[in-house]
Design a protein around this motif. Structure first.
Motif, PDB file in Angstrom:
ATOM      1  N   HIS A   1     -16.554 -37.629 -22.459  1.00 29.61           N
ATOM      2  CA  HIS A   1     -16.018 -36.618 -23.159  1.00 29.61           C
ATOM      3  C   HIS A   1     -14.604 -36.803 -23.139  1.00 29.61           C
ATOM      4  O   HIS A   1     -13.759 -35.879 -23.576  1.00 29.61           O
TER       5      HIS A   1
ATOM      6  N   GLU B   1     -10.925 -37.916 -24.120  1.00 34.11           N
ATOM      7  CA  GLU B   1     -10.523 -37.654 -25.483  1.00 34.11           C
ATOM      8  C   GLU B   1      -9.786 -38.785 -25.944  1.00 34.11           C
ATOM      9  O   GLU B   1     -10.111 -38.891 -27.196  1.00 34.11           O
ATOM     10  N   THR B   2      -9.119 -39.494 -25.336  1.00 32.38           N
ATOM     11  CA  THR B   2      -8.333 -40.713 -25.981  1.00 32.38           C
ATOM     12  C   THR B   2      -9.214 -41.697 -25.800  1.00 32.38           C
ATOM     13  O   THR B   2      -9.662 -42.372 -24.679  1.00 32.38           O
ATOM     14  N   GLN B   3      -9.783 -42.203 -27.027  1.00 29.28           N
ATOM     15  CA  GLN B   3     -10.551 -43.576 -27.040  1.00 29.28           C
ATOM     16  C   GLN B   3      -9.438 -44.873 -27.215  1.00 29.28           C
ATOM     17  O   GLN B   3      -8.749 -44.697 -28.369  1.00 29.28           O
TER      18      GLN B   3
ATOM     19  N   TYR C   1     -12.810 -30.380 -30.424  1.00 31.07           N
ATOM     20  CA  TYR C   1     -11.601 -31.434 -30.100  1.00 31.07           C
ATOM     21  C   TYR C   1     -11.763 -32.071 -31.406  1.00 31.07           C
ATOM     22  O   TYR C   1     -12.722 -32.547 -32.161  1.00 31.07           O
TER      23      TYR C   1
ATOM     24  N   TYR D   1     -23.283 -46.317 -27.245  1.00 29.36           N
ATOM     25  CA  TYR D   1     -22.357 -45.823 -26.186  1.00 29.36           C
ATOM     26  C   TYR D   1     -22.868 -45.928 -24.778  1.00 29.36           C
ATOM     27  O   TYR D   1     -23.896 -45.801 -24.586  1.00 29.36           O
TER      28      TYR D   1
ATOM     29  N   LEU E   1     -20.741 -44.752 -34.859  1.00 30.28           N
ATOM     30  CA  LEU E   1     -21.129 -45.299 -33.514  1.00 30.28           C
ATOM     31  C   LEU E   1     -22.350 -45.733 -33.587  1.00 30.28           C
ATOM     32  O   LEU E   1     -23.501 -45.227 -33.942  1.00 30.28           O
TER      33      LEU E   1
ATOM     34  N   TYR F   1      -6.663 -40.649 -36.103  1.00 26.25           N
ATOM     35  CA  TYR F   1      -6.196 -42.131 -35.521  1.00 26.25           C
ATOM     36  C   TYR F   1      -5.610 -42.737 -36.534  1.00 26.25           C
ATOM     37  O   TYR F   1      -6.176 -42.359 -38.093  1.00 26.25           O
TER      38      TYR F   1
ATOM     39  N   PHE G   1      -9.385 -48.704 -28.489  1.00 27.39           N
ATOM     40  CA  PHE G   1     -10.080 -49.523 -29.174  1.00 27.39           C
ATOM     41  C   PHE G   1      -9.610 -51.240 -28.978  1.00 27.39           C
ATOM     42  O   PHE G   1      -8.421 -51.082 -28.463  1.00 27.39           O
TER      43      PHE G   1
ATOM     44  N   VAL H   1      -8.519 -53.312 -23.971  1.00 22.21           N
ATOM     45  CA  VAL H   1      -9.941 -53.609 -24.088  1.00 22.21           C
ATOM     46  C   VAL H   1      -9.559 -54.755 -25.103  1.00 22.21           C
ATOM     47  O   VAL H   1      -9.065 -55.038 -26.269  1.00 22.21           O
TER      48      VAL H   1
ATOM     49  N   TYR I   1     -17.935 -47.859 -25.922  1.00 18.54           N
ATOM     50  CA  TYR I   1     -18.380 -47.458 -27.073  1.00 18.54           C
ATOM     51  C   TYR I   1     -18.479 -48.660 -27.921  1.00 18.54           C
ATOM     52  O   TYR I   1     -17.589 -49.699 -27.950  1.00 18.54           O
TER      53      TYR I   1
ATOM     54  N   TYR J   1     -18.736 -49.464 -31.968  1.00 23.34           N
ATOM     55  CA  TYR J   1     -18.444 -48.817 -33.587  1.00 23.34           C
ATOM     56  C   TYR J   1     -18.709 -49.971 -34.617  1.00 23.34           C
ATOM     57  O   TYR J   1     -18.252 -51.146 -34.108  1.00 23.34           O
TER      58      TYR J   1
ATOM     59  N   LEU K   1     -15.767 -44.916 -39.156  1.00 25.82           N
ATOM     60  CA  LEU K   1     -16.128 -45.672 -38.216  1.00 25.82           C
ATOM     61  C   LEU K   1     -17.570 -44.979 -37.600  1.00 25.82           C
ATOM     62  O   LEU K   1     -17.552 -43.714 -37.577  1.00 25.82           O
TER      63      LEU K   1
END
Lengths: 113, 111
Positions: A98, A100-102, B32, A48, A45, B36, A104, A4, A33, A35, A43
């Motif tokens: 949905h 799960e791992t975002q 969930y 998104y 939001l 981080y 950045f 990213v 997304y 933030y 953080l």
């Protein structure tokens, strides 16, 4: 893979000026997304995009607009910057809405005078 | 909407000690819970996560526990090292919605 990426890294604006923050990802992710990060606030939001062609408001959308230009790019626009928008802005992406791992981006530090 | 509270806001430990960061969430439908880590001047990165059907998960020196009844989850770091110094954020997700983050904990590990 760059992951990213965000531009610019740093920007100074005067109150009332406009600008667009750019974000791109090369992981073929569906969701992206924006933030903002303020000291002691975590953080939060802003907006998104669950998939190409859709955008939704997050927790703090006032004063911002977004555009999902294509699957790779998601921009954030400040039409009339205010000092309260001084912050660090992070773009993130995930495989699904949905997902799960975002992942950045490196962030954009914005100062509004 | 979901509300996530994180404590403490700052935590100082000596190298080799354990560190525990706790988070509580408000929506019992949350399923969930990721953690981080954000080093100074860097981007947040996922270090561990847990789903609502699991009570504990470990990855080397870090572990996360979840108590659904009490609606809280915790990050445990054992044998802390100076490179563990960072800000840690917990988050929670309700169903298939977006993540709600806690306000962060600054962990300082002194040599």
């Amino acid at each position: 893979n760059a992951g990213v990426t965000q531009t610019p890294k740093f920007q100074v604006l005067k109150t009332g000026q406009s600008m667009t923050l750019q974000c791109a990802q090369d992981m073929n992710h569906n969701s992206m997304y924006w933030y903002r990060q303020d000291p002691g606030m975590g953080l939060r939001l802003i907006y998104y995009s669950a998939s190409e062609g859709t955008t939704d408001k997050g927790e703090v959308p006032n004063g911002y607009n977004v555009s999902r230009l294509n699957k790779r790019e998601f921009s954030l626009r400040l039409e009339s910057a205010a000092p309260s928008q001084t912050s660090v802005y992070f773009c993130a992406s995930s495989e699904q809405s949905h997902g799960e791992t975002q992942y950045f981006g490196p962030g954009t530090r914005l100062l509004v005078l | 909407g979901e509300n996530v509270e994180q404590h403490p806001s700052t935590l100082s430990v000596q190298e080799g000690d354990s560190a525990v960061i706790k988070c509580t969430y408000s929506d019992s439908a949350s399923n969930y819970f990721p953690w981080y880590k954000q080093e100074l001047g860097k981007r947040p990165q996922l270090i561990i996560d847990i789903r609502s059907n699991v009570g504990e998960k470990k990855d080397q020196r870090i572990a996360v526990t979840l108590n659904k009844t009490a609606k809280h989850f915790s990050l445990h770091i054992t044998e802390t090292q100076p490179e563990d110094s960072a800000v840690y954020f917990c988050a929670a997700r309700v169903g298939y919605s977006t993540l709600t983050f806690g306000k962060g904990t600054m962990l300082l590990v002194s040599p």
